[in-house]
Design a protein around this motif. Sequence first.
Motif, PDB file in Angstrom:
ATOM      1  N   GLU A 117      -8.341 -10.419   5.548  1.00 27.42           N
ATOM      2  CA  GLU A 117      -7.198 -11.550   5.715  1.00 27.42           C
ATOM      3  C   GLU A 117      -7.596 -12.723   6.417  1.00 27.42           C
ATOM      4  OE1 GLU A 117      -7.322  -8.248   9.378  1.00 27.42           O
ATOM      5  OE2 GLU A 117      -7.921  -8.372   7.069  1.00 27.42           O
ATOM      6  N   GLY A 118      -8.847 -12.981   6.785  1.00 31.47           N
ATOM      7  CA  GLY A 118      -9.244 -14.362   7.086  1.00 31.47           C
ATOM      8  C   GLY A 118     -10.130 -14.988   6.140  1.00 31.47           C
ATOM      9  N   HIS A 119     -10.146 -14.393   4.788  1.00 30.05           N
ATOM     10  CA  HIS A 119     -10.889 -15.015   3.794  1.00 30.05           C
ATOM     11  C   HIS A 119     -10.076 -15.289   2.567  1.00 30.05           C
ATOM     12  CE1 HIS A 119     -14.932 -14.866   5.725  1.00 30.05           C
ATOM     13  NE2 HIS A 119     -14.212 -13.950   6.564  1.00 30.05           N
ATOM     14  N   ILE A 120      -8.839 -15.206   2.793  1.00 28.41           N
ATOM     15  CA  ILE A 120      -7.984 -15.416   1.670  1.00 28.41           C
ATOM     16  C   ILE A 120      -7.907 -16.731   1.074  1.00 28.41           C
ATOM     17  CG2 ILE A 120      -5.467 -15.371   0.646  1.00 28.41           C
ATOM     18  CD1 ILE A 120      -5.060 -12.957   2.359  1.00 28.41           C
ATOM     19  N   ALA A 121      -7.732 -17.751   1.967  1.00 32.92           N
ATOM     20  CA  ALA A 121      -7.928 -19.259   1.528  1.00 32.92           C
ATOM     21  C   ALA A 121      -8.841 -19.418   0.489  1.00 32.92           C
ATOM     22  CB  ALA A 121      -8.016 -19.912   2.771  1.00 32.92           C
ATOM     23  N   GLY A 122      -9.973 -18.907   0.730  1.00 33.26           N
ATOM     24  CA  GLY A 122     -11.247 -19.379  -0.259  1.00 33.26           C
ATOM     25  C   GLY A 122     -11.126 -18.815  -1.625  1.00 33.26           C
ATOM     26  N   GLN A 129      -2.898 -14.026  -9.637  1.00 34.13           N
ATOM     27  CA  GLN A 129      -1.601 -13.696 -10.440  1.00 34.13           C
ATOM     28  C   GLN A 129      -0.516 -13.129  -9.228  1.00 34.13           C
ATOM     29  OE1 GLN A 129      -0.906 -14.887 -13.435  1.00 34.13           O
ATOM     30  NE2 GLN A 129      -2.628 -15.888 -13.102  1.00 34.13           N
ATOM     31  N   LEU A 130      -1.019 -12.205  -8.518  1.00 35.84           N
ATOM     32  CA  LEU A 130      -0.338 -11.487  -7.539  1.00 35.84           C
ATOM     33  C   LEU A 130      -0.910 -11.313  -6.069  1.00 35.84           C
ATOM     34  CD1 LEU A 130       2.086  -9.431  -7.131  1.00 35.84           C
ATOM     35  CD2 LEU A 130       0.497  -7.579  -7.838  1.00 35.84           C
ATOM     36  N   LEU A 131      -0.266 -11.294  -5.316  1.00 41.45           N
ATOM     37  CA  LEU A 131      -0.806 -11.028  -3.769  1.00 41.45           C
ATOM     38  C   LEU A 131       0.061  -9.966  -3.371  1.00 41.45           C
ATOM     39  CD1 LEU A 131      -2.174 -12.286  -1.223  1.00 41.45           C
ATOM     40  CD2 LEU A 131      -0.035 -13.454  -0.661  1.00 41.45           C
ATOM     41  N   VAL A 132      -0.735  -8.866  -2.808  1.00 37.23           N
ATOM     42  CA  VAL A 132      -0.173  -7.733  -2.087  1.00 37.23           C
ATOM     43  C   VAL A 132      -0.679  -8.026  -0.730  1.00 37.23           C
ATOM     44  CG1 VAL A 132      -0.162  -5.230  -2.060  1.00 37.23           C
ATOM     45  CG2 VAL A 132      -0.324  -6.674  -4.461  1.00 37.23           C
ATOM     46  N   LEU A 133       0.449  -8.263   0.437  1.00 39.76           N
ATOM     47  CA  LEU A 133      -0.176  -7.982   1.628  1.00 39.76           C
ATOM     48  C   LEU A 133       0.306  -6.734   2.290  1.00 39.76           C
ATOM     49  CD1 LEU A 133       1.127 -11.644   2.676  1.00 39.76           C
ATOM     50  CD2 LEU A 133      -1.309 -10.811   2.076  1.00 39.76           C
ATOM     51  N   THR A 134      -0.387  -6.010   2.961  1.00 41.04           N
ATOM     52  CA  THR A 134      -0.122  -4.668   3.552  1.00 41.04           C
ATOM     53  C   THR A 134       0.240  -4.975   5.116  1.00 41.04           C
ATOM     54  OG1 THR A 134      -2.447  -4.148   4.108  1.00 41.04           O
ATOM     55  CG2 THR A 134      -1.761  -3.502   2.056  1.00 41.04           C
ATOM     56  N   ASN A 135       0.034  -3.750   5.715  1.00 41.51           N
ATOM     57  CA  ASN A 135       0.122  -3.910   7.092  1.00 41.51           C
ATOM     58  C   ASN A 135      -0.520  -4.976   7.894  1.00 41.51           C
ATOM     59  OD1 ASN A 135       1.959  -1.655   7.015  1.00 41.51           O
ATOM     60  ND2 ASN A 135       0.339  -0.396   7.458  1.00 41.51           N
ATOM     61  N   VAL A 150      -4.370 -15.862  10.931  1.00 45.76           N
ATOM     62  CA  VAL A 150      -4.097 -14.992   9.957  1.00 45.76           C
ATOM     63  C   VAL A 150      -2.826 -15.289   9.382  1.00 45.76           C
ATOM     64  CG1 VAL A 150      -3.926 -12.547   9.163  1.00 45.76           C
ATOM     65  CG2 VAL A 150      -5.750 -13.353  10.673  1.00 45.76           C
ATOM     66  N   ILE A 151      -1.943 -15.320  10.044  1.00 44.55           N
ATOM     67  CA  ILE A 151      -0.433 -15.500   9.784  1.00 44.55           C
ATOM     68  C   ILE A 151      -0.418 -17.039   8.836  1.00 44.55           C
ATOM     69  CG2 ILE A 151       1.880 -16.252  10.639  1.00 44.55           C
ATOM     70  CD1 ILE A 151       1.247 -14.479  13.007  1.00 44.55           C
ATOM     71  N   GLU A 152      -1.156 -17.878   9.287  1.00 47.74           N
ATOM     72  CA  GLU A 152      -1.198 -19.176   8.638  1.00 47.74           C
ATOM     73  C   GLU A 152      -1.912 -19.089   7.293  1.00 47.74           C
ATOM     74  OE1 GLU A 152      -3.425 -22.028  11.003  1.00 47.74           O
ATOM     75  OE2 GLU A 152      -1.780 -21.904  12.613  1.00 47.74           O
ATOM     76  N   ARG A 153      -3.103 -18.182   7.080  1.00 46.69           N
ATOM     77  CA  ARG A 153      -3.611 -17.949   5.818  1.00 46.69           C
ATOM     78  C   ARG A 153      -2.667 -16.987   4.683  1.00 46.69           C
ATOM     79  NH1 ARG A 153      -5.942 -21.031   8.026  1.00 46.69           N
ATOM     80  NH2 ARG A 153      -8.190 -21.121   8.288  1.00 46.69           N
ATOM     81  N   PHE A 154      -2.028 -16.099   5.598  1.00 44.19           N
ATOM     82  CA  PHE A 154      -0.850 -15.501   4.498  1.00 44.19           C
ATOM     83  C   PHE A 154       0.216 -16.506   4.244  1.00 44.19           C
ATOM     84  CE2 PHE A 154      -1.591 -11.074   6.628  1.00 44.19           C
ATOM     85  CZ  PHE A 154      -2.945 -10.882   5.778  1.00 44.19           C
ATOM     86  N   ALA A 155       0.523 -17.207   5.016  1.00 45.30           N
ATOM     87  CA  ALA A 155       1.730 -18.442   4.537  1.00 45.30           C
ATOM     88  C   ALA A 155       1.050 -19.100   3.416  1.00 45.30           C
ATOM     89  CB  ALA A 155       2.367 -19.106   5.899  1.00 45.30           C
ATOM     90  N   GLN A 156      -0.124 -19.565   3.755  1.00 45.11           N
ATOM     91  CA  GLN A 156      -0.540 -20.450   2.570  1.00 45.11           C
ATOM     92  C   GLN A 156      -0.609 -19.633   1.358  1.00 45.11           C
ATOM     93  OE1 GLN A 156      -4.872 -21.466   3.702  1.00 45.11           O
ATOM     94  NE2 GLN A 156      -5.096 -23.009   2.034  1.00 45.11           N
ATOM     95  N   ALA A 164       4.333 -12.145  -5.073  1.00 41.17           N
ATOM     96  CA  ALA A 164       3.942 -11.547  -3.951  1.00 41.17           C
ATOM     97  C   ALA A 164       4.765 -10.156  -3.722  1.00 41.17           C
ATOM     98  CB  ALA A 164       3.919 -12.485  -2.768  1.00 41.17           C
ATOM     99  N   VAL A 165       4.083  -9.308  -3.088  1.00 42.22           N
ATOM    100  CA  VAL A 165       4.433  -8.006  -2.963  1.00 42.22           C
ATOM    101  C   VAL A 165       4.114  -7.957  -1.000  1.00 42.22           C
ATOM    102  CG1 VAL A 165       4.647  -5.290  -2.725  1.00 42.22           C
ATOM    103  CG2 VAL A 165       4.323  -6.877  -5.051  1.00 42.22           C
ATOM    104  N   ILE A 166       5.101  -7.970  -0.270  1.00 40.45           N
ATOM    105  CA  ILE A 166       4.603  -7.940   1.099  1.00 40.45           C
ATOM    106  C   ILE A 166       5.331  -6.906   1.799  1.00 40.45           C
ATOM    107  CG2 ILE A 166       5.039  -9.606   3.220  1.00 40.45           C
ATOM    108  CD1 ILE A 166       5.348 -11.740   1.300  1.00 40.45           C
TER     109      ILE A 166
END
Length: 171
Positions: A117-122, A129-135, A150-156, A164-166
């Motif tokens: 979760e801390g490395h999504i931005a890279g 094409q798709l982002l799947v965010l789990t718990n 982490v919340i900022e990375r997810f929002a970005q 996205a599937v959240i």
Amino acid sequence: MNYSLSVAVGKTVRFLLRRVRRGGGSAFPGLLVSRLAPTFLSDAIKSLPLGFVIVSGSAGKSSTTHMLVTILREHGIKVFSNSSTANIKQGLLSAVLAQCDWSGKLNQDIAVLEVDEGHIAGLLDLKPQLLVLTNVLSDQLDRFTDPSFVIERFAQAVAVVPNAVINGDDP
């Protein structure tokens, strides 16, 4: 671009590290290749005809990734995926090294990547094409200075990725 020399160095280092320490060497070859060929990961991922999917969160990444990979393979799609221990950039690079050909090309249709979760931005510049965010469990975020990171990375990521599937309803 041809990455033969970088891939040869990375695969050799990976092989030697695994000889010295069983199961070891999952990140260092990727770190080395990122220095030798900074665009290697992006070119390998961008060459996949169906693009790639990011699966992230503090819990459930591995299970969700495994389910998606299984479903896609059952439909005859060739899938590249990384192991749960290779979910930061160096680990992703090492996973690509393990499965690419000697020129650096992945011979799959799509990638389903488990990403810390801390490395999504890279990875967002590679246009998933798709982002799947789990718990997202607060007790799992203590390794970050502030959970808002982490919340900022997810929002970005949600702002950039077209689909996205959240998991938004799990307490």
